[in-house]
Write an enzyme that holds these catalytic residues in place. Structure first.
Site, mmCIF file in Angstrom:
data_model
loop_
_atom_site.group_PDB
_atom_site.id
_atom_site.type_symbol
_atom_site.label_atom_id
_atom_site.label_comp_id
_atom_site.label_asym_id
_atom_site.label_seq_id
_atom_site.Cartn_x
_atom_site.Cartn_y
_atom_site.Cartn_z
ATOM 1 N N TYR A 85 0.965 -1.348 0.223
ATOM 2 C CA TYR A 85 -0.015 -0.208 0.079
ATOM 3 C C TYR A 85 1.312 1.299 -0.184
ATOM 4 O O TYR A 85 1.549 1.305 -0.314
ATOM 5 C CB TYR A 85 -1.093 0.051 1.019
ATOM 6 C CG TYR A 85 -2.045 0.817 1.505
ATOM 7 C CD1 TYR A 85 -2.909 0.492 -0.348
ATOM 8 C CD2 TYR A 85 -2.185 1.617 2.350
ATOM 9 C CE1 TYR A 85 -3.918 1.398 -0.836
ATOM 10 C CE2 TYR A 85 -3.545 2.574 1.632
ATOM 11 C CZ TYR A 85 -4.492 2.056 0.553
ATOM 12 O OH TYR A 85 -5.317 3.072 0.397
ATOM 13 N N LYS B 194 -21.011 -20.187 -9.399
ATOM 14 C CA LYS B 194 -20.049 -19.431 -10.388
ATOM 15 C C LYS B 194 -18.534 -19.506 -10.637
ATOM 16 O O LYS B 194 -17.639 -19.555 -11.265
ATOM 17 C CB LYS B 194 -20.282 -18.802 -11.621
ATOM 18 C CG LYS B 194 -19.977 -19.339 -13.136
ATOM 19 C CD LYS B 194 -20.555 -20.164 -13.831
ATOM 20 C CE LYS B 194 -20.805 -20.124 -14.938
ATOM 21 N NZ LYS B 194 -21.657 -19.629 -16.033
ATOM 22 N N GLU C 236 -24.244 -13.858 -17.314
ATOM 23 C CA GLU C 236 -24.826 -14.916 -16.809
ATOM 24 C C GLU C 236 -26.474 -14.382 -16.257
ATOM 25 O O GLU C 236 -27.135 -13.654 -16.229
ATOM 26 C CB GLU C 236 -24.243 -15.144 -15.807
ATOM 27 C CG GLU C 236 -24.509 -16.867 -15.075
ATOM 28 C CD GLU C 236 -23.981 -17.644 -15.973
ATOM 29 O OE1 GLU C 236 -24.284 -18.581 -15.838
ATOM 30 O OE2 GLU C 236 -22.975 -17.714 -16.604
ATOM 31 N N ASP C 237 -27.199 -15.897 -16.916
ATOM 32 C CA ASP C 237 -28.527 -15.152 -16.847
ATOM 33 C C ASP C 237 -29.488 -14.488 -17.241
ATOM 34 O O ASP C 237 -29.610 -13.402 -15.947
ATOM 35 C CB ASP C 237 -28.300 -15.828 -14.733
ATOM 36 C CG ASP C 237 -28.301 -17.320 -15.096
ATOM 37 O OD1 ASP C 237 -28.110 -18.526 -15.816
ATOM 38 O OD2 ASP C 237 -28.198 -18.096 -13.383
ATOM 39 N N ASP D 145 -24.919 -18.709 -20.900
ATOM 40 C CA ASP D 145 -26.015 -19.636 -21.325
ATOM 41 C C ASP D 145 -25.634 -19.682 -22.500
ATOM 42 O O ASP D 145 -26.733 -20.967 -22.958
ATOM 43 C CB ASP D 145 -26.972 -18.479 -20.411
ATOM 44 C CG ASP D 145 -27.025 -18.289 -19.450
ATOM 45 O OD1 ASP D 145 -26.400 -19.574 -18.425
ATOM 46 O OD2 ASP D 145 -27.301 -17.658 -18.798
ATOM 47 N N GLY E 81 -34.292 -19.800 -27.739
ATOM 48 C CA GLY E 81 -34.114 -19.018 -26.547
ATOM 49 C C GLY E 81 -32.764 -18.484 -26.998
ATOM 50 O O GLY E 81 -32.112 -19.272 -28.120
ATOM 51 N N ALA E 82 -31.600 -18.028 -25.932
ATOM 52 C CA ALA E 82 -30.294 -17.996 -25.932
ATOM 53 C C ALA E 82 -29.938 -19.162 -26.384
ATOM 54 O O ALA E 82 -28.708 -18.905 -26.835
ATOM 55 C CB ALA E 82 -30.598 -17.163 -24.258
ATOM 56 N N ALA E 83 -29.929 -20.487 -25.691
ATOM 57 C CA ALA E 83 -29.135 -21.235 -25.584
ATOM 58 C C ALA E 83 -29.256 -22.284 -27.078
ATOM 59 O O ALA E 83 -28.762 -22.747 -27.074
ATOM 60 C CB ALA E 83 -29.666 -22.109 -23.961
ATOM 61 N N ASN F 156 -33.263 -28.164 -17.150
ATOM 62 C CA ASN F 156 -32.608 -28.032 -16.134
ATOM 63 C C ASN F 156 -33.754 -27.138 -15.189
ATOM 64 O O ASN F 156 -34.147 -26.187 -15.174
ATOM 65 C CB ASN F 156 -30.807 -27.987 -16.121
ATOM 66 C CG ASN F 156 -30.493 -27.495 -15.017
ATOM 67 O OD1 ASN F 156 -30.944 -28.923 -14.184
ATOM 68 N ND2 ASN F 156 -29.063 -27.743 -14.874
ATOM 69 N N ASN G 1 -21.607 -27.218 -18.422
ATOM 70 C CA ASN G 1 -21.297 -25.314 -18.983
ATOM 71 C C ASN G 1 -19.986 -25.787 -18.100
ATOM 72 O O ASN G 1 -19.020 -24.761 -18.769
ATOM 73 C CB ASN G 1 -21.477 -24.701 -19.114
ATOM 74 C CG ASN G 1 -22.677 -24.105 -19.660
ATOM 75 O OD1 ASN G 1 -22.905 -25.292 -20.422
ATOM 76 N ND2 ASN G 1 -23.619 -23.962 -19.955
#
Length: 459
Positions: free
Chosen positions: A113, A168, A210-211, A236, A270-272, A362, A392
């Site tokens: 520091y 995660k 994510e999500d 995802d 969707g996204a996946a 899932n 994943n």
């Protein structure tokens, strides 16, 4: 009643009569009710009672309560306390920050520091590219969510998303030694999310989205990739796509078919689903039909959203129409990233010879894997209690390890294809089997092989 390994695991503290035979009666009661006893410990033995801790697995939360009731009904047993082991694991959170350098003396402080840290700050000011070497930026990832599409739980908000994002971050550390941190944003406005991520980006070497619900996630990713000089990866979408392509590569080897020749039905736009289709096409798939709630997506359908119109234009070369059941007839491969229970096992009979079924919704898949296994040559799911788990964790730690090691500023389709090949090749010819098409997430070589594939370096 099928019992899971640990996600519904409880520990019961029992007060029992001073008869060790009661322990056997408790174990029998749990087994009779469909539970699995994983540990029994007599923690205290007195002349008037025993204190016994019994740990067991159940199939779900209701089943866990049934097991408690069964034990309470055993003569001479009082259930004193029940602890959910999953909740106990989360107490206080799952991650922490620790110092990499000693801070024991004034000398240590003067370097870590003030005043020493000022010299390092000025060095970065004069040579901005040194920030990756002289700070945590070179090994850090922000795990960003708005809580709008968390697992299969839906729009539960940023606070409720925190345990998932912590998990995660823990996986990043465990599998790739990357320091990741959960960033849960109190907004679901696209502009605000993009601005927030842009503002925190200087402190990170990569962004893991994510999500975040579709179609908002598509625009957020696109805009961040355009504005940032660090890689942006929506797990995802692209993590799922990598692992699906890897698993499908090996599944096709099992049934001696080629990706370019098979007919593939993807349930879920969707996204996946979108990312899976995009990567399959990039890998050489020629006949992919996407199905949503209304049926097969087909070019020329004016009722489709802009995102679905674009997806339809790239797929369904035969212009197939109809429901999932109708378009599934004659298909070689089913990939589900949609909703539980939408695929009747009997429909698999109508597919081509040696069909492949990936039911990835899932926590509850499109079809019971055990039922699908009666008709399909290869079955995979997102569950850990069946063979061939599409997880994943096989992809994202290695992807980011490779991106950070290379100092990359973007993620390319070619990288994703190389990562999928690296995962698929981890399963040797001797290991390959319809019940083993994908390596374990604990395989010691997966992360380093994926990292090497992403960075372009030798593993």
């Amino acid at each position: 009643m099928a019992a899971t390994a640990s996600s519904y695991s409880i520990t019961m503290r029992l007060y029992t009569a001073p008869d060790h035979g009661v322990v056997g009666a408790v174990a029998t009661a749990i087994a009779t009710s469909g539970g699995v006893v994983t540990a029994i410990d007599v923690t205290e033995s007195r002349h008037d009672r025993l204190v016994v801790d019994v740990t067991c697995s159940a199939s779900d939360a209701d089943h866990a309560q049934d097991l408690v009731a069964a034990v309470a009904a055993v003569e001479g047993v009082t259930v004193h306390k029940v602890s959910d082991r999953t909740f106990l694991l989360h107490l206080g959170g799952k991650i922490e920050v620790t110092s990499k350098v000693p801070l024991r003396t004034r000398d240590d402080l003067s370097m870590a520091y003030t005043p020493g840290v000022g010299r390092v700050s000025m060095a970065i000011y004069e040579n901005p590219e040194d920030v990756r070497k002289l700070t945590i930026k070179g090994n850090s990832v922000a795990v960003v969510t708005d809580g709008s599409a968390v697992l299969g739980l839906g729009n539960i908000g940023p606070g409720a998303a925190m345990p998932v994002m912590e998990g995660k971050a823990a996986l990043f550390k465990r599998f790739a030694d990357i320091d990741a941190w959960p960033i849960c944003l109190a907004t679901q406005d696209t502009d605000e999310i993009v601005k927030a991520v842009e503002m925190i980006a200087p402190g990170f070497g990569g962004i893991n989205l994510e999500d975040i619900a579709a179609p908002r996630c598509f625009e957020i990713e696109r805009r961040l990739r355009e504005s940032l000089d660090i890689p942006v990866f929506h797990d995802d979408q692209h993590g799922t796509a990598i692992v699906v392509l890897a698993a499908l590569t090996n599944a096709l080897r099992c049934v001696t078919k080629e990706l370019a020749d098979v007919r593939i039905v993807v349930s879920g736009a969707g996204a996946a689903g979108t990312a899976i289709v995009t990567l399959l096409l990039a890998a050489g798939a020629g006949d992919v039909v996407v199905v949503d709630r209304e049926g097969a997506l087909s070019a020329g359908d004016a009722s489709l959203s802009s995102a679905h119109t674009e997806l339809a234009a790239a797929t369904n070369p035969r212009r197939a129409t109809g429901s999932l059941r109708e378009v599934l007839a004659g298909a070689d491969v089913f990939v589900g990233v949609s909703a539980p229970g939408i695929l009747d096992p009997e429909w698999i009979r109508t597919m081509a010879t040696d069909p492949i079924v990936f039911a990835l919704a899932n926590p509850d898949p499109e079809v019971d894997p055990a039922e699908a296994d009666k008709y399909a040559a290869v079955v995979a799911s997102g569950r850990s209690d069946y063979p061939n788990q599409i997880n994943n964790v096989l992809a994202f730690p290695g992807v980011f390890r490779g991106l950070l090691d290379a100092g990359a500023d973007e993620v390319t389709v070619d990288m994703l294809l190389r990562a999928a090949k690296a995962i698929a090749d981890t399963v040797s010819a001797e290991e390959l089997h319809p019940a083993f098409i994908i390596p374990s997430v604990f395989h010691p070589d997966v992360t380093k092989r994926v990292a090497a594939a992403i960075s372009g370096r030798d593993g």
